[in-house]
Design a protein around this motif. Structure first.
Motif, PDB file in Angstrom:
ATOM      1  N   THR A 131       0.841  -1.189   0.000  1.00 47.35           N
ATOM      2  CA  THR A 131       0.000   0.000   0.000  1.00 47.35           C
ATOM      3  C   THR A 131       0.878   1.241   0.000  1.00 47.35           C
ATOM      4  N   THR A 132       0.583   2.173  -0.896  1.00 47.52           N
ATOM      5  CA  THR A 132       1.313   3.439  -0.977  1.00 47.52           C
ATOM      6  C   THR A 132       0.437   4.571  -0.442  1.00 47.52           C
ATOM      7  N   SER A 133       1.031   5.410   0.386  1.00 45.49           N
ATOM      8  CA  SER A 133       0.318   6.562   0.935  1.00 45.49           C
ATOM      9  C   SER A 133       1.259   7.753   0.928  1.00 45.49           C
ATOM     10  N   GLU A 134       0.777   8.866   1.469  1.00 48.94           N
ATOM     11  CA  GLU A 134       1.641  10.037   1.548  1.00 48.94           C
ATOM     12  C   GLU A 134       2.864   9.769   2.411  1.00 48.94           C
TER      13      GLU A 134
END
Length: 728
Positions: A92-95
């Protein structure tokens, strides 16, 4: 992306091909739900898969691995099977960055993360494998951190990042909305209240801040040993050092002159103390902090002749240095524009991520040192100043920038590996093997013949790191420096003899530590009254080391060709034995030797022997496996057990290993049904073995007699069997 924006995009696509519209509509829900495309799974080598999502890191550990996978050997391994579906690895990619979640069974045991100190079984811990000059308890700070762990269920996970990363090894529980029961903890102490003693959470969570994508390499088994084989072979195969590197290395006092080094060399030969390598410490060069890489003519007025003279007496010379370039160095001007924007000890930090910077550094070392006969280097200070101490600020900061584009954080993580690569390729190009010392390392360094060391000095931790190194394609030297007692000296010497490199580091001692254990008296030339007796006891241990060289050398050859670590924890060979899961002070050497070193705390220790029968080396007493024993071992005995069915070739000890050394062997046969043993025979100093110039020497025993069979293309003969002896 809002729903309104999606509608606008959809209207613009009305005129598109219907197939494109359908694909777009299928893609949109996943994009909206997860913020990124699904991870891609590819097979990159036999039994090795890569799970990738987003933008891969430019300066990842694998991007610097120049050795190709040994796919032929990997394909001969048994077919592996993961205990989970690889598609269950979530990215999962987030800020914040990237979060990787890998399935974890409650019954699994986890190991690895590089050269760990203060922890062994990593299940239930929070690990931060960050390079640091002072390994910090069980957190993960280490000289050789690695984003790589293995499971006794037969798989390994390598997160291909050079950023500071945190692994939560089954320690976190998500808020799913379900009602959970109280843990029932009854105590009120702080330790009881804050201890996380619940079962594993079902996954390992990997937090990688500041990145926009990641690659995760998955190494299949089916057994733990096969996982390590695949990793080491994927890295190019395990290191095979020069044969002389498996002898004894002695580092002299830092301010010794050429004449004093010569006297030390004469002492070793006159007293029949085995020694192959003499290491010179900082004063050999005109400036050390930072380094000039220029001979100090006041201390070594005829250095080239000195090297030749030492070589004629069977000594190889190893030079201490680090990679920070002094303004007075001939390398300063060429590297000034190929270095970072911060200095260390007023010296340049070469941008080793740039191949042209590595080539400049290597070319100078080749012309100035290696071509003149220098056999190796001690590559110091390539880790980082202690991150756990506010006053430790000597190294370059994490916000450093380098011309290649790498930043200081990433450079710290890979600096030791790139340093090894830079120096090793000098020797490889000259068709000359070496055995180096290095202060830091990381992933995919299996093929580099370099042994790690540390300024820390806890003996149990030194033993533990032998076991831990085997999980990560690393070699470790539990060097001997000063000792608090004769018992401490002898126990440390036993451990050094039973490790990848037998090293005495006397950089602040006038005399060898076995002549005077007290530092002050040693440097005042006040030797112990029983110095000669202690010297004789140490000589017995060093003689055993020299006897073991043929066996060790062949174990390293197996490491190179098959990827099996020559020194490894018991759980690698016995992954299903629950009594072994947390044993960190016993380890296997090759296929047939179990080592159980002692510290000075006691003359006896508890030893657990795995399944099968075992023979105590000193007494020849036979022990049944699957049980614990209390064993007493004297100072001149070796705390090792031999597995039944082993043929152990031991050589007549020699003082050093020359190009023409022939080992006279006695083959000890343990038990009635011995398996054939294999010795690797070549010139021991070049890479001709990579072109097939070597022999497999097969030792077999049956019907009351032994046999020796040679197969291969090496014309020489390094091993000759004098006799056979059966141990029952």
């Amino acid at each position: 992306m809002t729903i309104l924006n999606l509608q606008i995009v959809y209207l613009r696509m009305i005129s598109m091909n219907r197939i494109a519209i359908i694909l777009f509509l299928l893609y949109v829900p996943a994009f909206v739900a997860f913020g990124q495309p699904p991870a891609q799974v590819t097979t990159v080598a036999p039994g090795v898969m890569k799970v990738a999502s987003g933008r891969a890191e430019r300066f990842s550990p694998y991007s610097f691995c120049s050795e190709k996978p040994v796919t032929a050997a990997m394909s001969r391994l048994p077919e592996g099977k993961l205990p989970f579906n690889i598609n269950d690895i979530k990215i999962t990619t987030s800020e914040r960055g990237v979060l990787v979640e890998i399935p974890l069974d409650n019954r699994e045991q986890l190991y690895g993360f590089g050269l760990q100190m203060g922890s062994f079984n990593q299940k239930g811990l929070r690990k931060k494998p960050i390079v640091n000059d002072n390994p910090s308890r069980d957190l993960g700070y280490s000289h050789a951190p690695m984003p790589f762990y293995v499971s006794n269920k037969g798989y390994g996970i390598l997160v291909n990042t050079s950023h500071y990363t945190t692994f939560y090894c089954g320690t976190t529980a998500k808020n799913t909305g379900a009602v959970t029961r109280n843990n029932g903890r009854g105590g009120n102490s702080a330790e009881e209240l804050y201890r996380n003693d619940g079962p594993a959470s079902g996954y390992v969570a990997v937090d990688i801040p500041g990145v926009r994508g990641i690659e995760v390499y998955v190494f299949e088994g089916p057994e733990l040993v096969h996982v390590l084989q695949r990793y080491n072979l994927f890295s190019g195969g395990g290191a095979l050092p020069a044969m002389w590197g498996l002898g004894v290395k002695y580092r002299v006092k830092a301010d010794f002159t050429q004449q004093q080094v010569g006297k030390m060399a004469a002492y070793f030969r006159a007293n029949a103390m085995p020694c192959d390598v003499l290491g010179l410490e900082p004063k050999w060069q005109t400036a050390a902090y930072s380094c000039s890489y220029v001979w100090n003519e006041d201390f070594f007025p005829s250095h080239d002749k000195f090297i030749d003279t030492m070589r004629s007496k069977g000594f190889h010379i190893n030079l201490w240095e680090h990679a920070f370039v002094n303004p007075r160095s001939p390398l300063y001007a060429p590297l000034k524009k190929k270095s970072g924007d911060y200095l260390v000890w007023n010296g340049l930090v070469p941008d080793f991520a740039d191949s042209s910077a590595r080539q400049l550094f290597a070319a100078y070392h080749k012309a100035t040192f290696v071509s003149k006969g220098i056999s190796g280097f001690k590559m110091d200070e390539c880790d980082n100043s202690n991150l756990a101490t506010g006053s430790a600020t000597w190294s370059f900061p994490e916000h450093s920038r380098f011309p290649s584009g790498i930043d200081g954080e990433q450079m710290h993580q890979v600096f030791g590996v790139l340093y090894q690569k830079t120096v090793f390729q000098i020797y490889k190009a000259l068709n000359t093997r070496t055995f180096l010392d290095v202060r830091a390392s990381n992933a995919f360094a299996s093929s580099y013949p370099a042994s790690l060391y540390s300024d820390t000095y806890d003996h149990h931790e030194y033993i533990q790191m032998i076991s831990n190194a085997g999980f990560s394609g690393l070699l470790w030297s539990p060097e001997v420096r000063e000792s608090k007692s004769i018992a401490d000296l002898m126990r440390r010497s036993q451990t050094a003899v039973l490790s990848a490199q037998t090293l005495y580091n006397s950089w602040y001692l006038q005399h060898p530590p076995w002549l005077q254990i007290n530092i002050g008296k040693n440097n005042k030339n006040e030797l112990m009254d029983n110095a000669k007796a202690v010297e004789a006891d140490v000589r017995k241990l060093l003689d055993f080391r020299m006897s073991l060289v043929p066996y060790l050398y062949s174990a390293f050859a197996v490491y190179h060709t098959q990827g099996i670590p020559p020194f490894r924890a018991l759980v690698v060979d016995y992954p299903d034995d629950e009594k072994i899961f947390n044993i960190d002070d016993e380890y296997m050497i090759g296929e047939g030797i179990l080592a159980a070193p002692l510290t000075a705390d006691s003359d006896a220790r508890k030893v657990y022997l795995p399944a099968g029968n075992w023979y105590e080396f000193n007494t020849r007493k036979k022990y049944a496996g699957g049980r614990e024993y209390i064993i007493k071992t004297g100072y001149t005995d070796l705390p090792v057990f031999i597995k039944e069915g082993t043929i152990l070739p031991l050589a007549e000890p020699v003082q050093y290993i020359g190009p023409d050394t022939r080992f006279e062997l006695t083959c000890y046969v343990y038990g009635d049904q011995a398996k054939p043993a294999y010795l690797f025979e070549d010139d021991g100093v070049t890479f001709a073995f990579e072109k097939g110039k070597y022999n497999n020497v097969i030792l077999s025993y049956g019907n009351g007699k032994g046999a020796v069979t040679r197969k291969g293309n090496y014309a020489g003969e390094r091993f000759r069997v004098k006799k056979w002896e059966v141990v029952r």
